[in-house]
Write an enzyme that holds these catalytic residues in place. Structure first.
Site, mmCIF file in Angstrom:
data_model
loop_
_atom_site.group_PDB
_atom_site.id
_atom_site.type_symbol
_atom_site.label_atom_id
_atom_site.label_comp_id
_atom_site.label_asym_id
_atom_site.label_seq_id
_atom_site.Cartn_x
_atom_site.Cartn_y
_atom_site.Cartn_z
ATOM 1 N N GLN A 180 0.836 -1.193 0.000
ATOM 2 C CA GLN A 180 0.000 0.000 0.000
ATOM 3 C C GLN A 180 0.870 1.242 0.000
ATOM 4 O O GLN A 180 2.107 1.131 0.080
ATOM 5 C CB GLN A 180 -0.922 0.032 1.231
ATOM 6 N N TYR A 229 9.354 7.579 16.287
ATOM 7 C CA TYR A 229 9.354 7.476 14.823
ATOM 8 C C TYR A 229 10.443 8.356 14.238
ATOM 9 O O TYR A 229 11.252 7.911 13.407
ATOM 10 C CB TYR A 229 7.988 7.887 14.270
ATOM 11 N N PRO A 263 10.194 12.046 2.315
ATOM 12 C CA PRO A 263 8.911 12.651 1.959
ATOM 13 C C PRO A 263 8.397 13.601 3.038
ATOM 14 O O PRO A 263 8.895 13.582 4.176
ATOM 15 C CB PRO A 263 7.977 11.438 1.808
ATOM 16 N N ILE A 293 4.326 15.172 3.870
ATOM 17 C CA ILE A 293 3.030 14.697 4.378
ATOM 18 C C ILE A 293 2.319 14.045 3.198
ATOM 19 O O ILE A 293 1.745 14.739 2.357
ATOM 20 C CB ILE A 293 2.223 15.869 4.963
ATOM 21 N N LYS A 350 -0.379 11.379 1.384
ATOM 22 C CA LYS A 350 -1.720 10.814 1.597
ATOM 23 C C LYS A 350 -1.672 9.286 1.544
ATOM 24 O O LYS A 350 -1.785 8.688 0.473
ATOM 25 C CB LYS A 350 -2.685 11.360 0.535
ATOM 26 N N THR A 351 -1.436 8.671 2.685
ATOM 27 C CA THR A 351 -1.392 7.212 2.795
ATOM 28 C C THR A 351 -2.064 6.810 4.111
ATOM 29 O O THR A 351 -2.286 7.640 4.994
ATOM 30 C CB THR A 351 0.064 6.697 2.851
HETATM 31 N N1 LIG Z 1 3.021 8.828 4.640
HETATM 32 C C1 LIG Z 1 3.851 9.818 4.906
HETATM 33 O O1 LIG Z 1 3.430 10.981 5.101
HETATM 34 C C2 LIG Z 1 5.325 9.584 4.994
HETATM 35 C C3 LIG Z 1 5.885 8.303 4.960
HETATM 36 N N2 LIG Z 1 7.249 8.161 5.038
HETATM 37 C C4 LIG Z 1 7.884 6.841 5.019
HETATM 38 O O2 LIG Z 1 7.542 6.187 3.798
HETATM 39 C C5 LIG Z 1 7.465 4.771 4.020
HETATM 40 C C6 LIG Z 1 6.117 4.271 3.569
HETATM 41 O O3 LIG Z 1 5.143 4.992 4.278
HETATM 42 P P1 LIG Z 1 3.572 4.858 3.928
HETATM 43 O O4 LIG Z 1 3.383 4.279 2.573
HETATM 44 O O5 LIG Z 1 2.967 6.175 4.257
HETATM 45 O O6 LIG Z 1 3.116 3.804 5.033
HETATM 46 P P2 LIG Z 1 1.904 2.764 5.063
HETATM 47 O O7 LIG Z 1 1.724 2.425 6.513
HETATM 48 O O8 LIG Z 1 0.751 3.277 4.303
HETATM 49 O O9 LIG Z 1 2.543 1.513 4.313
HETATM 50 C C7 LIG Z 1 3.668 0.906 4.910
HETATM 51 C C8 LIG Z 1 3.717 -0.527 4.462
HETATM 52 O O10 LIG Z 1 4.804 -1.153 5.139
HETATM 53 C C9 LIG Z 1 4.363 -2.403 5.652
HETATM 54 N N3 LIG Z 1 5.127 -2.811 6.835
HETATM 55 C C10 LIG Z 1 5.108 -2.258 8.059
HETATM 56 N N4 LIG Z 1 5.888 -2.957 8.903
HETATM 57 C C11 LIG Z 1 6.407 -3.988 8.184
HETATM 58 C C12 LIG Z 1 7.264 -5.063 8.494
HETATM 59 N N5 LIG Z 1 7.720 -5.251 9.734
HETATM 60 N N6 LIG Z 1 7.596 -5.919 7.508
HETATM 61 C C13 LIG Z 1 7.120 -5.752 6.254
HETATM 62 N N7 LIG Z 1 6.273 -4.757 5.881
HETATM 63 C C14 LIG Z 1 5.928 -3.897 6.859
HETATM 64 C C15 LIG Z 1 2.898 -2.183 6.008
HETATM 65 O O11 LIG Z 1 2.200 -3.402 6.069
HETATM 66 C C16 LIG Z 1 2.438 -1.298 4.840
HETATM 67 O O12 LIG Z 1 2.000 -2.077 3.758
HETATM 68 C C17 LIG Z 1 7.725 4.571 5.513
HETATM 69 O O13 LIG Z 1 9.090 4.231 5.712
HETATM 70 C C18 LIG Z 1 7.440 5.932 6.121
HETATM 71 O O14 LIG Z 1 8.196 6.137 7.307
HETATM 72 C C19 LIG Z 1 8.102 9.238 5.168
HETATM 73 C C20 LIG Z 1 7.586 10.509 5.211
HETATM 74 C C21 LIG Z 1 6.172 10.767 5.123
HETATM 75 C C1 LIG Z 2 4.869 10.146 8.522
HETATM 76 C C2 LIG Z 2 6.013 11.081 8.372
HETATM 77 O O1 LIG Z 2 7.130 10.671 8.043
HETATM 78 C C3 LIG Z 2 5.848 12.491 8.604
HETATM 79 C C4 LIG Z 2 4.613 13.024 9.242
HETATM 80 O O2 LIG Z 2 6.776 13.236 8.269
#
Ligand SMILES: NC(=O)C1=CN([C@@H]2O[C@H](COP(=O)(O)OP(=O)(O)OC[C@H]3O[C@@H](n4cnc5c(N)ncnc54)[C@H](O)[C@@H]3O)[C@@H](O)[C@H]2O)C=CC1
Ligand SMILES: CC(=O)C(C)=O
Length: 258
Positions: free
Chosen positions: A14, A154, A184, A186, A188-189
């Site tokens: 996702q 985090y 990244p 903010i 939209k996830t």
């Molecule tokens: N959404 C945001 O605003 C931001 C996200 N990020 C980073 O981007 C990356 C992806 O974030 P999103 O897509 O927003 O998160 P999300 O929570 O929507 O998707 C993360 C995915 O990683 C998987 N996951 C979590 N723990 C796991 C594990 N132990 N083993 C295997 N898979 C695992 C989850 O099942 C999920 O499918 C993360 O590293 C997050 O820290 C960084 C900055 C902003």
């Molecule tokens: C989820 C994340 O990495 C933010 C709020 O910067």
């Protein structure tokens, strides 16, 4: 005829990881999608296949070193090569500092930091076996460049990932392995939705208020889409980034200025 490049993306079921897998497939990569929930990564892999891509789903937990090593080996065995690892998987517990528990601290570091370290080790082993270099691309964050309230644990993991990106890039340069990170803003996830909900809950406010606490500091005035992030990862996975290593690049719409 150039050999097809192979990428493994963790947390590809996702959000940003799904977008990265789709984009790298569009760029011509064969993509392996790693996730804790096999049905989710299989669904994304199927969608990529239906769009003419070459994809493959793997169930693994990135906090488990052996599962990460198995996933990289499965990728290499399945596609016959391995070139790019995207350490994207992560979790984002949201708590004021006084509510942080030992379990939150330990499990978040095991996933967000352990996952990057085990993935890096497994990728090095594969690149050396294949007798070529490669690229490692780590998921950090604007929260790994600037402290965000309620994201102490985090954010600590995301700061750590920037440090790991620098140290490993220096260690691995002689093996022609580049290591970079995307930061990244903010996006939209589901992760960001949960953060906003929890910030709002902790403050006794609405979910909209929660998201606004983050959105108000974006110069470009809009939340990020996952594709804004996969645009950067597409560049970092390409040969065009061959002379860049050890960098943590912000793609945040103008939140943090470094
Ligand atoms: N959404 C945001 O605003 C931001 C996200 N990020 C980073 O981007 C990356 C992806 O974030 P999103 O897509 O927003 O998160 P999300 O929570 O929507 O998707 C993360 C995915 O990683 C998987 N996951 C979590 N723990 C796991 C594990 N132990 N083993 C295997 N898979 C695992 C989850 O099942 C999920 O499918 C993360 O590293 C997050 O820290 C960084 C900055 C902003
Ligand atoms: C989820 C994340 O990495 C933010 C709020 O910067």
């Amino acid at each position: 005829m150039t050999k097809q490049q192979v990428a493994l993306i963790t947390g590809a079921g996702q959000g940003i990881g799904k977008s990265i897998a789709e984009r790298l497939s569009h760029d011509g990569f064969a993509v392996a999608l790693l996730g804790r929930h096999l049905d989710k990564v299989q669904a994304v892999a199927k969608e990529i296949k239906n769009n003419g891509g070459d994809s493959f789903a793997i169930k693994a937990d990135v906090s488990k070193r052996d599962e990460v090593f198995n996933a990289v080996k499965e990728t290499q065995d399945h596609f016959g090569d391995f070139n790019v690892l995207v350490n994207n998987a992560g979790v984002a517990p949201t708590d004021p500092i006084e509510n942080v528990t030992p379990n939150e601290l330990e499990s978040t570091f095991q996933i967000n930091v352990g996952g990057v370290i085990w993935g890096t080790q497994a990728a090095i082993k594969a690149f050396k076996l294949l007798n070529h270099g490669g690229k490692i691309i780590n998921g950090s964050s604007q929260a790994g460049q600037e402290g965000n309230p309620n994201l102490t644990v985090y954010g600590a993991t995301k700061f750590a990932i920037r440090g790991i990106t620098q140290t490993t890039s220096k260690e691995l340069a002689e093996d022609n392995i580049t290591v970079n990170a995307y930061c990244p803003g903010i996006v939209k996830t589901p992760m960001m939705d949960d953060i906003a909900k929890n910030v709002a809950k902790n403050a006794g406010k609405s979910e909209e208020w929660g998201m606004q606490q983050f959105a108000k500091s974006i110069s470009l005035g809009r939340l990020s889409n996952p594709s804004d992030v996969s645009n950067l990862v597409s560049f970092l996975a390409s040969k065009d980034s061959n002379y860049i290593t050890g960098q943590s690049i912000l793609v945040d719409g103008g939140m943090v200025y470094r």
